[in-house]
Motif scaffolding. Structure first.
Motif, PDB file in Angstrom:
ATOM      1  N   THR A 144       0.842  -1.196   0.000  1.00  0.00           N
ATOM      2  CA  THR A 144       0.000   0.000   0.000  1.00  0.00           C
ATOM      3  C   THR A 144       0.875   1.243   0.000  1.00  0.00           C
ATOM      4  N   VAL A 145       0.545   2.179  -0.883  1.00  0.00           N
ATOM      5  CA  VAL A 145       1.177   3.501  -0.868  1.00  0.00           C
ATOM      6  C   VAL A 145       0.119   4.506  -0.414  1.00  0.00           C
ATOM      7  N   GLU A 146       0.572   5.507   0.321  1.00  0.00           N
ATOM      8  CA  GLU A 146      -0.368   6.461   0.899  1.00  0.00           C
ATOM      9  C   GLU A 146       0.065   7.897   0.647  1.00  0.00           C
ATOM     10  N   LEU A 147      -0.926   8.766   0.542  1.00  0.00           N
ATOM     11  CA  LEU A 147      -0.710  10.207   0.452  1.00  0.00           C
ATOM     12  C   LEU A 147      -1.456  10.855   1.600  1.00  0.00           C
ATOM     13  N   GLN A 148      -0.744  11.649   2.395  1.00  0.00           N
ATOM     14  CA  GLN A 148      -1.369  12.468   3.420  1.00  0.00           C
ATOM     15  C   GLN A 148      -1.375  13.897   2.895  1.00  0.00           C
ATOM     16  N   VAL A 149      -2.566  14.483   2.807  1.00  0.00           N
ATOM     17  CA  VAL A 149      -2.730  15.807   2.213  1.00  0.00           C
ATOM     18  C   VAL A 149      -2.763  16.873   3.313  1.00  0.00           C
ATOM     19  N   PHE A 150      -1.883  17.868   3.146  1.00  0.00           N
ATOM     20  CA  PHE A 150      -1.800  18.988   4.094  1.00  0.00           C
ATOM     21  C   PHE A 150      -1.888  20.307   3.339  1.00  0.00           C
ATOM     22  N   ASP A 151      -2.263  21.377   4.062  1.00  0.00           N
ATOM     23  CA  ASP A 151      -2.211  22.707   3.478  1.00  0.00           C
ATOM     24  C   ASP A 151      -0.801  23.276   3.658  1.00  0.00           C
ATOM     25  N   PRO A 207      10.833   4.556 -12.486  1.00  0.00           N
ATOM     26  CA  PRO A 207      10.374   4.245 -13.833  1.00  0.00           C
ATOM     27  C   PRO A 207       9.199   3.270 -13.810  1.00  0.00           C
ATOM     28  N   GLY A 208       8.389   3.347 -14.837  1.00  0.00           N
ATOM     29  CA  GLY A 208       7.207   2.504 -14.934  1.00  0.00           C
ATOM     30  C   GLY A 208       7.501   1.031 -15.143  1.00  0.00           C
ATOM     31  N   THR A 209       8.753   0.692 -15.441  1.00  0.00           N
ATOM     32  CA  THR A 209       9.116  -0.720 -15.641  1.00  0.00           C
ATOM     33  C   THR A 209       9.267  -1.473 -14.324  1.00  0.00           C
ATOM     34  N   VAL A 210       9.361  -0.747 -13.204  1.00  0.00           N
ATOM     35  CA  VAL A 210       9.570  -1.375 -11.893  1.00  0.00           C
ATOM     36  C   VAL A 210       8.239  -1.743 -11.238  1.00  0.00           C
ATOM     37  N   GLY A 211       7.195  -0.985 -11.559  1.00  0.00           N
ATOM     38  CA  GLY A 211       5.919  -1.285 -10.918  1.00  0.00           C
ATOM     39  C   GLY A 211       4.776  -0.480 -11.488  1.00  0.00           C
ATOM     40  N   THR A 212       3.590  -0.833 -11.026  1.00  0.00           N
ATOM     41  CA  THR A 212       2.378  -0.113 -11.395  1.00  0.00           C
ATOM     42  C   THR A 212       1.641   0.253 -10.115  1.00  0.00           C
ATOM     43  N   VAL A 213       0.798   1.239 -10.230  1.00  0.00           N
ATOM     44  CA  VAL A 213      -0.003   1.640  -9.074  1.00  0.00           C
ATOM     45  C   VAL A 213      -1.451   1.799  -9.530  1.00  0.00           C
ATOM     46  N   GLY A 214      -2.360   1.280  -8.716  1.00  0.00           N
ATOM     47  CA  GLY A 214      -3.777   1.340  -9.044  1.00  0.00           C
ATOM     48  C   GLY A 214      -4.362   2.705  -8.741  1.00  0.00           C
ATOM     49  N   PRO A 215      -5.663   2.828  -8.942  1.00  0.00           N
ATOM     50  CA  PRO A 215      -6.322   4.109  -8.677  1.00  0.00           C
ATOM     51  C   PRO A 215      -6.299   4.461  -7.189  1.00  0.00           C
ATOM     52  N   ALA A 216      -6.283   5.748  -6.919  1.00  0.00           N
ATOM     53  CA  ALA A 216      -6.287   6.244  -5.541  1.00  0.00           C
ATOM     54  C   ALA A 216      -7.692   6.183  -4.964  1.00  0.00           C
ATOM     55  N   SER A 217      -7.743   5.835  -3.689  1.00  0.00           N
ATOM     56  CA  SER A 217      -9.014   5.812  -2.961  1.00  0.00           C
ATOM     57  C   SER A 217      -8.888   6.694  -1.724  1.00  0.00           C
ATOM     58  N   HIS A 218      -9.954   7.437  -1.444  1.00  0.00           N
ATOM     59  CA  HIS A 218      -9.967   8.245  -0.221  1.00  0.00           C
ATOM     60  C   HIS A 218     -10.279   7.316   0.941  1.00  0.00           C
ATOM     61  N   VAL A 219      -9.362   7.219   1.897  1.00  0.00           N
ATOM     62  CA  VAL A 219      -9.525   6.336   3.051  1.00  0.00           C
ATOM     63  C   VAL A 219     -10.388   7.032   4.093  1.00  0.00           C
ATOM     64  N   SER A 220      -9.919   8.175   4.581  1.00  0.00           N
ATOM     65  CA  SER A 220     -10.665   9.022   5.512  1.00  0.00           C
ATOM     66  C   SER A 220      -9.821  10.250   5.793  1.00  0.00           C
ATOM     67  N   GLY A 221     -10.459  11.295   6.275  1.00  0.00           N
ATOM     68  CA  GLY A 221      -9.721  12.503   6.624  1.00  0.00           C
ATOM     69  C   GLY A 221      -8.836  12.985   5.497  1.00  0.00           C
ATOM     70  N   ASN A 222      -7.534  13.112   5.783  1.00  0.00           N
ATOM     71  CA  ASN A 222      -6.589  13.597   4.770  1.00  0.00           C
ATOM     72  C   ASN A 222      -5.783  12.463   4.126  1.00  0.00           C
ATOM     73  N   LEU A 223      -6.236  11.214   4.279  1.00  0.00           N
ATOM     74  CA  LEU A 223      -5.474  10.050   3.821  1.00  0.00           C
ATOM     75  C   LEU A 223      -6.066   9.421   2.562  1.00  0.00           C
ATOM     76  N   TRP A 224      -5.201   9.221   1.571  1.00  0.00           N
ATOM     77  CA  TRP A 224      -5.537   8.539   0.320  1.00  0.00           C
ATOM     78  C   TRP A 224      -4.590   7.356   0.172  1.00  0.00           C
TER      79      TRP A 224
END
Length: 108
Positions: free
Chosen positions: A32-39, A58-75
């Motif tokens: 799982t990769v995560e993004l925490q969004v801050f101002d 590079p894209g040859t090492v891996g792929t990542v699926g669509p982002a989902s909003h988990v809750s609060g500021n976490l994707w």
């Protein structure tokens, strides 16, 4: 006494952060990769209406699926290792690239 309410400003690509649940995978494994969004001031931006996506370079090492909003500021999204090397996983918020360091995932 008066009450002070802090309201987050708009999402900032300069202060938001990308992380990975693990820093090393074998080909075919996922994490799982995560993004925490801050101002700009480091306040969490709790906005499920943002347009968030993850990038892999590079894209040859891996792929990542669509982002989902988990809750609060976490994707989050799922990274799948597809080849050997080091993947730099970054993110985009409303079309702007997150400029803090990407998550590094090593695939031997």
């Amino acid at each position: 006494l008066p009450t002070l309410t802090v309201v987050a400003g708009p999402a900032s690509p300069a202060t938001s952060t990308v992380s990975s649940a693990t820093d090393s995978l074998d080909v075919g494994q996922t994490t799982t990769v995560e993004l925490q969004v801050f101002d700009a001031w480091g306040n969490p931006v709790n906005n499920a209406g943002l347009s968030v996506g993850f990038t892999v370079n590079p894209g040859t090492v891996g792929t990542v699926g669509p982002a989902s909003h988990v809750s609060g500021n976490l994707w989050s999204a799922t990274f799948t290792a597809t080849g050997s090397g080091t993947a730099a996983v970054g993110a985009m918020i409303d079309g702007a690239a997150v400029t803090t360091p990407p998550a590094a995932i090593q695939v031997p």
